[in-house]
Design a protein around this motif. Structure first.
Motif, PDB file in Angstrom:
ATOM      1  N   PHE A  35       0.828  -1.203   0.000  1.00  0.00           N
ATOM      2  CA  PHE A  35       0.000   0.000   0.000  1.00  0.00           C
ATOM      3  C   PHE A  35       0.870   1.264   0.000  1.00  0.00           C
ATOM      4  O   PHE A  35       0.567   2.242  -0.690  1.00  0.00           O
ATOM      5  N   GLY A  36       1.952   1.242   0.762  1.00  0.00           N
ATOM      6  CA  GLY A  36       2.841   2.393   0.792  1.00  0.00           C
ATOM      7  C   GLY A  36       3.513   2.650  -0.544  1.00  0.00           C
ATOM      8  O   GLY A  36       3.591   3.795  -1.010  1.00  0.00           O
ATOM      9  N   VAL A  37       3.991   1.569  -1.189  1.00  0.00           N
ATOM     10  CA  VAL A  37       4.608   1.721  -2.504  1.00  0.00           C
ATOM     11  C   VAL A  37       3.574   2.171  -3.530  1.00  0.00           C
ATOM     12  O   VAL A  37       3.851   3.005  -4.402  1.00  0.00           O
ATOM     13  N   PHE A  38       2.352   1.658  -3.412  1.00  0.00           N
ATOM     14  CA  PHE A  38       1.281   2.055  -4.328  1.00  0.00           C
ATOM     15  C   PHE A  38       0.985   3.555  -4.224  1.00  0.00           C
ATOM     16  O   PHE A  38       0.829   4.234  -5.244  1.00  0.00           O
ATOM     17  N   LEU A  48       3.784   5.841 -15.917  1.00  0.00           N
ATOM     18  CA  LEU A  48       4.128   4.423 -15.948  1.00  0.00           C
ATOM     19  C   LEU A  48       3.473   3.719 -17.130  1.00  0.00           C
ATOM     20  O   LEU A  48       4.104   2.896 -17.808  1.00  0.00           O
ATOM     21  N   TYR A  49       2.206   4.069 -17.372  1.00  0.00           N
ATOM     22  CA  TYR A  49       1.529   3.431 -18.501  1.00  0.00           C
ATOM     23  C   TYR A  49       2.136   3.880 -19.827  1.00  0.00           C
ATOM     24  O   TYR A  49       2.273   3.084 -20.757  1.00  0.00           O
ATOM     25  N   PHE A  76      -8.922   3.017 -14.679  1.00  0.00           N
ATOM     26  CA  PHE A  76      -8.624   1.723 -14.088  1.00  0.00           C
ATOM     27  C   PHE A  76      -7.404   1.037 -14.708  1.00  0.00           C
ATOM     28  O   PHE A  76      -6.735   0.252 -14.028  1.00  0.00           O
ATOM     29  N   ALA A  77      -7.082   1.320 -15.950  1.00  0.00           N
ATOM     30  CA  ALA A  77      -5.893   0.702 -16.544  1.00  0.00           C
ATOM     31  C   ALA A  77      -4.619   1.200 -15.857  1.00  0.00           C
ATOM     32  O   ALA A  77      -3.800   0.386 -15.409  1.00  0.00           O
ATOM     33  N   PRO A  78      -4.389   2.522 -15.714  1.00  0.00           N
ATOM     34  CA  PRO A  78      -3.219   2.967 -14.941  1.00  0.00           C
ATOM     35  C   PRO A  78      -3.269   2.557 -13.470  1.00  0.00           C
ATOM     36  O   PRO A  78      -2.239   2.288 -12.855  1.00  0.00           O
ATOM     37  N   PHE A  79      -4.486   2.512 -12.898  1.00  0.00           N
ATOM     38  CA  PHE A  79      -4.632   2.089 -11.501  1.00  0.00           C
ATOM     39  C   PHE A  79      -4.164   0.645 -11.336  1.00  0.00           C
ATOM     40  O   PHE A  79      -3.405   0.321 -10.404  1.00  0.00           O
ATOM     41  N   LYS A  80      -4.590  -0.227 -12.218  1.00  0.00           N
ATOM     42  CA  LYS A  80      -4.199  -1.625 -12.156  1.00  0.00           C
ATOM     43  C   LYS A  80      -2.703  -1.783 -12.373  1.00  0.00           C
ATOM     44  O   LYS A  80      -2.043  -2.577 -11.686  1.00  0.00           O
ATOM     45  N   LEU A  81      -2.175  -1.029 -13.316  1.00  0.00           N
ATOM     46  CA  LEU A  81      -0.732  -1.095 -13.570  1.00  0.00           C
ATOM     47  C   LEU A  81       0.058  -0.651 -12.345  1.00  0.00           C
ATOM     48  O   LEU A  81       1.070  -1.275 -11.984  1.00  0.00           O
ATOM     49  N   LEU A  83      -0.856  -0.799  -9.215  1.00  0.00           N
ATOM     50  CA  LEU A  83      -0.967  -1.823  -8.168  1.00  0.00           C
ATOM     51  C   LEU A  83      -0.022  -2.993  -8.452  1.00  0.00           C
ATOM     52  O   LEU A  83       0.680  -3.471  -7.546  1.00  0.00           O
ATOM     53  N   VAL A  84       0.017  -3.444  -9.688  1.00  0.00           N
ATOM     54  CA  VAL A  84       0.921  -4.548 -10.048  1.00  0.00           C
ATOM     55  C   VAL A  84       2.370  -4.105  -9.909  1.00  0.00           C
ATOM     56  O   VAL A  84       3.229  -4.866  -9.435  1.00  0.00           O
TER      57      VAL A  84
END
Length: 282
Positions: A35-38, A48-49, A76-81, A83-84
């Motif tokens: 969570f901190g890194v996110f 990043l995307y 949601f695409a950048p959000f998911k990226l 998180l991964v």
């Protein structure tokens, strides 16, 4: 039930409870660090995307770009990226927590062997991702963007692209752990160097089958995954020869095989005929 029996049951339950408490605590640490890194990366989610999509956008025809076919995809695409990416960045800490949980149950010589394996597994996981991004992606996207019909504009959906590259990242990251898995099989006694060498042909076929299942349905990406799998398998065998000493039973088995082979080489049909004639006389 006597007090002594209750005390013995309590002593048996305590270790399990303590392990569960420790496991919960380490999982909380893992979630907190992710969570901190996110939170630290989310501000750069779009950047990043953009960096992730560079291997494709650099090859798109002039005047075309990536598209979003869903209303929520731009968020949601950048959000998911992100998180991964947070999970990938926190992977050393995650593996460290896993190691801290299982280390008390290992012997001292097992700990000395496991620490280099843990560090190597982290390095190989990142090496697989880097290989996919810098080697595989340019070749695959160069092929896909060049074989389409001239009247069809290549405009990839951002969510589809993200799912595609994350699948390849995961596949190559896991595949690059093959030397560690091979070395563990040899070290644990589940397999031997000689046995793995004898099964080399089956391993090569299995690499191409897995490459077909884990990658998109094209020969290029399948081969780009299968060939490193085979080479990494060979690297694992070499590491097994270097770091794992053969047991006495394996040495005796190799010696018996060599003696039988030498006996077969010295054996002639004349000796067989003479032996048969003596048996008939007897």
């Amino acid at each position: 039930m006597s007090n002594q029996q209750k005390a013995s049951e309590k002593d048996q339950e305590l270790p399990l409870i303590s392990h569960l408490v420790e496991l919960r605590q380490r999982l909380m640490y893992v979630l907190l660090i992710i969570f901190g890194v996110f939170l630290g990366l989310f501000y750069f989610a779009n950047d990043l995307y953009t960096y992730l999509s560079t291997p494709l956008t650099a090859l798109l025809p002039e005047g075309t770009s990536m598209i979003a076919t869903d209303v929520t995809s731009p968020f949601f695409a950048p959000f998911k990226l992100t998180l991964v990416a947070a999970i990938f960045v926190a992977m050393p800490f995650i593996l460290h927590q896993i190691w801290g949980f299982i280390a008390p149950g290992l012997y001292q010589h097992e700990k000395k062997f496991a620490v280099p394996l843990l560090a190597s597994s982290i390095f190989l996981f990142y090496a697989g991702i880097a290989f996919a991004y810098f080697v595989v992606f340019p070749l695959i996207f160069g092929f896909f963007t060049s074989v389409g019909p001239e009247n069809v504009a290549v405009m990839t959906d951002i969510s589809s692209y993200l799912n595609f590259v994350l699948k390849l990242f995961f596949a190559f990251g896991i595949v690059f752990e093959i030397p560690i898995a091979t070395l563990l099989l040899i070290w644990s006694g589940a397999a031997t160097v000689k046995g793995l060498r004898n099964k080399r042909a089956y391993v090569i076929v299995g690499c191409f089958v897995l490459g077909m299942l884990l990658t998109p349905p094209d020969v290029i990406s399948q081969s780009l995954l299968a060939l490193p799998m085979w080479l990494l398998f060979e690297a694992g065998i070499i590491l097994g020869v270097i770091f794992v000493k053969p047991t006495k039973d394996e040495e005796d088995g190799d010696a018996d095989d060599s003696e039988e082979k030498n006996d077969d080489d010295d054996y002639t049909y004349e000796e067989d005929f003479e032996r048969t004639m003596r048996d008939m006389k007897d």
